[in-house]
Design a protein around this motif. Sequence first.
Motif, PDB file in Angstrom:
ATOM      1  N   TYR A   1      51.675  40.447  56.114  1.00  0.00           N
ATOM      2  CA  TYR A   1      50.917  39.795  55.031  1.00  0.00           C
ATOM      3  C   TYR A   1      49.739  40.670  54.612  1.00  0.00           C
ATOM      4  O   TYR A   1      49.459  40.857  53.440  1.00  0.00           O
ATOM      5  CB  TYR A   1      50.395  38.441  55.525  1.00  0.00           C
ATOM      6  CG  TYR A   1      49.451  37.744  54.561  1.00  0.00           C
ATOM      7  CD1 TYR A   1      49.935  37.046  53.458  1.00  0.00           C
ATOM      8  CD2 TYR A   1      48.071  37.760  54.769  1.00  0.00           C
ATOM      9  CE1 TYR A   1      49.070  36.397  52.583  1.00  0.00           C
ATOM     10  CE2 TYR A   1      47.202  37.115  53.900  1.00  0.00           C
ATOM     11  CZ  TYR A   1      47.707  36.432  52.814  1.00  0.00           C
ATOM     12  OH  TYR A   1      46.853  35.793  51.948  1.00  0.00           O
ATOM     13  N   PHE A   2      49.057  41.227  55.599  1.00  0.00           N
ATOM     14  CA  PHE A   2      47.812  41.937  55.302  1.00  0.00           C
ATOM     15  C   PHE A   2      48.055  43.335  54.728  1.00  0.00           C
ATOM     16  O   PHE A   2      47.249  43.830  53.930  1.00  0.00           O
ATOM     17  CB  PHE A   2      46.958  42.035  56.570  1.00  0.00           C
ATOM     18  CG  PHE A   2      45.535  42.444  56.305  1.00  0.00           C
ATOM     19  CD1 PHE A   2      44.681  41.596  55.602  1.00  0.00           C
ATOM     20  CD2 PHE A   2      45.046  43.665  56.736  1.00  0.00           C
ATOM     21  CE1 PHE A   2      43.362  41.963  55.343  1.00  0.00           C
ATOM     22  CE2 PHE A   2      43.734  44.042  56.476  1.00  0.00           C
ATOM     23  CZ  PHE A   2      42.896  43.181  55.779  1.00  0.00           C
ATOM     24  N   GLU A   3      49.133  43.957  55.126  1.00  0.00           N
ATOM     25  CA  GLU A   3      49.372  45.360  54.768  1.00  0.00           C
ATOM     26  C   GLU A   3      49.264  45.653  53.259  1.00  0.00           C
ATOM     27  O   GLU A   3      48.459  46.510  52.862  1.00  0.00           O
ATOM     28  CB  GLU A   3      50.745  45.777  55.305  1.00  0.00           C
ATOM     29  CG  GLU A   3      50.907  47.261  55.498  1.00  0.00           C
ATOM     30  CD  GLU A   3      52.334  47.574  55.945  1.00  0.00           C
ATOM     31  OE1 GLU A   3      52.594  47.509  57.159  1.00  0.00           O
ATOM     32  OE2 GLU A   3      53.189  47.844  55.069  1.00  0.00           O
ATOM     33  N   PRO A   4      50.015  44.969  52.390  1.00  0.00           N
ATOM     34  CA  PRO A   4      49.898  45.281  50.962  1.00  0.00           C
ATOM     35  C   PRO A   4      48.523  44.908  50.401  1.00  0.00           C
ATOM     36  O   PRO A   4      48.016  45.558  49.486  1.00  0.00           O
ATOM     37  CB  PRO A   4      50.995  44.426  50.311  1.00  0.00           C
ATOM     38  CG  PRO A   4      51.299  43.353  51.304  1.00  0.00           C
ATOM     39  CD  PRO A   4      51.024  43.930  52.646  1.00  0.00           C
ATOM     40  N   ARG A   5      47.916  43.892  50.987  1.00  0.00           N
ATOM     41  CA  ARG A   5      46.582  43.480  50.521  1.00  0.00           C
ATOM     42  C   ARG A   5      45.543  44.548  50.887  1.00  0.00           C
ATOM     43  O   ARG A   5      44.618  44.829  50.119  1.00  0.00           O
ATOM     44  CB  ARG A   5      46.230  42.119  51.122  1.00  0.00           C
ATOM     45  CG  ARG A   5      47.026  41.006  50.427  1.00  0.00           C
ATOM     46  CD  ARG A   5      47.071  39.693  51.166  1.00  0.00           C
ATOM     47  NE  ARG A   5      47.788  38.707  50.372  1.00  0.00           N
ATOM     48  CZ  ARG A   5      49.130  38.620  50.290  1.00  0.00           C
ATOM     49  NH1 ARG A   5      49.904  39.458  50.968  1.00  0.00           N
ATOM     50  NH2 ARG A   5      49.700  37.700  49.514  1.00  0.00           N
ATOM     51  N   GLU A   6      45.718  45.141  52.052  1.00  0.00           N
ATOM     52  CA  GLU A   6      44.811  46.207  52.469  1.00  0.00           C
ATOM     53  C   GLU A   6      44.982  47.421  51.539  1.00  0.00           C
ATOM     54  O   GLU A   6      43.997  48.056  51.145  1.00  0.00           O
ATOM     55  CB  GLU A   6      45.111  46.589  53.921  1.00  0.00           C
ATOM     56  CG  GLU A   6      44.052  47.474  54.530  1.00  0.00           C
ATOM     57  CD  GLU A   6      44.228  47.623  56.048  1.00  0.00           C
ATOM     58  OE1 GLU A   6      45.367  47.458  56.542  1.00  0.00           O
ATOM     59  OE2 GLU A   6      43.221  47.900  56.722  1.00  0.00           O
TER      60      GLU A   6
END
Lengths: 203, 203
Positions: free
Chosen positions: B70-75
């Motif tokens: 979940y966090f990877e593309p947001r990061e």
Amino acid sequence: MQHATARRGPKPNPDTRRKLLDAGVRMLHTGGYASTSVQDIVGAAAVPKGSFYNHFESKEAFGAAVVDAYFEPREENMRALFGDTGMAPLDRLSAYFDRRIVACKKAGYAQGCLLGNLSLEVTDRSVAMRERIAGKFEAWAAFIEECIREAKEEGAMQNPLPAPQLAQFVLNSWEGALVRMRAEKSATALQLFKQVVFQSILR
Amino acid sequence: MQHATARRGPKPNPDTRRKLLDAGVRMLHTGGYASTSVQDIVGAAAVPKGSFYNHFESKEAFGAAVVDAYFEPREENMRALFGDTGMAPLDRLSAYFDRRIVACKKAGYAQGCLLGNLSLEVTDRSVAMRERIAGKFEAWAAFIEECIREAKEEGAMQNPLPAPQLAQFVLNSWEGALVRMRAEKSATALQLFKQVVFQSILR
């Protein structure tokens, strides 16, 4: 017929209703709404299963009543604390959050606020519960707003933003601090909330 | 033996892992962790059930991997936006939250932030997931902190509180605004967050 009779029962017993709601507040607060079944609730309340539907037409209706039952004693406490006009308004607000932080610590930084928990768990699926929760947030914010309004009237703070907006922001930020508290299992986010709110916002 | 063979499979297929994680992010975001079964996930990913345990030793291990996914593309998005030094630091931060508000509106003010949702749903029961979530909050706050630090260095803000604390507070308050957004199904709390943060805190 036997079943229908058992469900309708004779006359709903208010003591049974109270037991169901007490168990509901406890179980929804520790385990969440989806993970708690009607069977779990009647088991914890130690009442016959059929009695549940004497008092609540559905699990959702029960959930909405649990929101009321959760907020009621908290509202009473706020009425007492915030009504203590012997304390300066911002001191009342500060004391309120200090008490909440002590309570969170005592609970091992678990559980948090049932209104916040249910906001994230059920509001996309239940309009009835969502509206009940939204109403409690409004009632809660009104206590904070009154403190801020009085502080402004007394000249104890200069922030030009209106009291209603500041109160809503403070309440929402408190809910956010509780989210972070759950992730960190520490008081850091709660203490930071107090520091920034009282040093940068309510000043 | 048939069963054991199916479970261990030949060699884990990275494409299957990706499909499972994509389905997991989607389903945990819309339905939560407790309500989503391994069966639901393999069904949505359209992969054989046995393949799940080729990639993840438990639902909990999967949940922790979903937090990463979940966090990877947001990061990545934050790295691009916050790395745009052509914009003033507080303008970058403001643009970031504006984009988030647009995305929330597009999602009908539902779902919110998976990190916040899981913080309230699973952190009392899973240390592995809790620690993963706490790490993402730290990584997220670091982007905000960098903007605030630069703004302070440029003299664009006077608030004497240190950048790390201000950043954590801003992030936590954002999570709280999302809680309230879910209860109200409106952008009010998000817009108020922006107003108070930029008018009263980062100034």
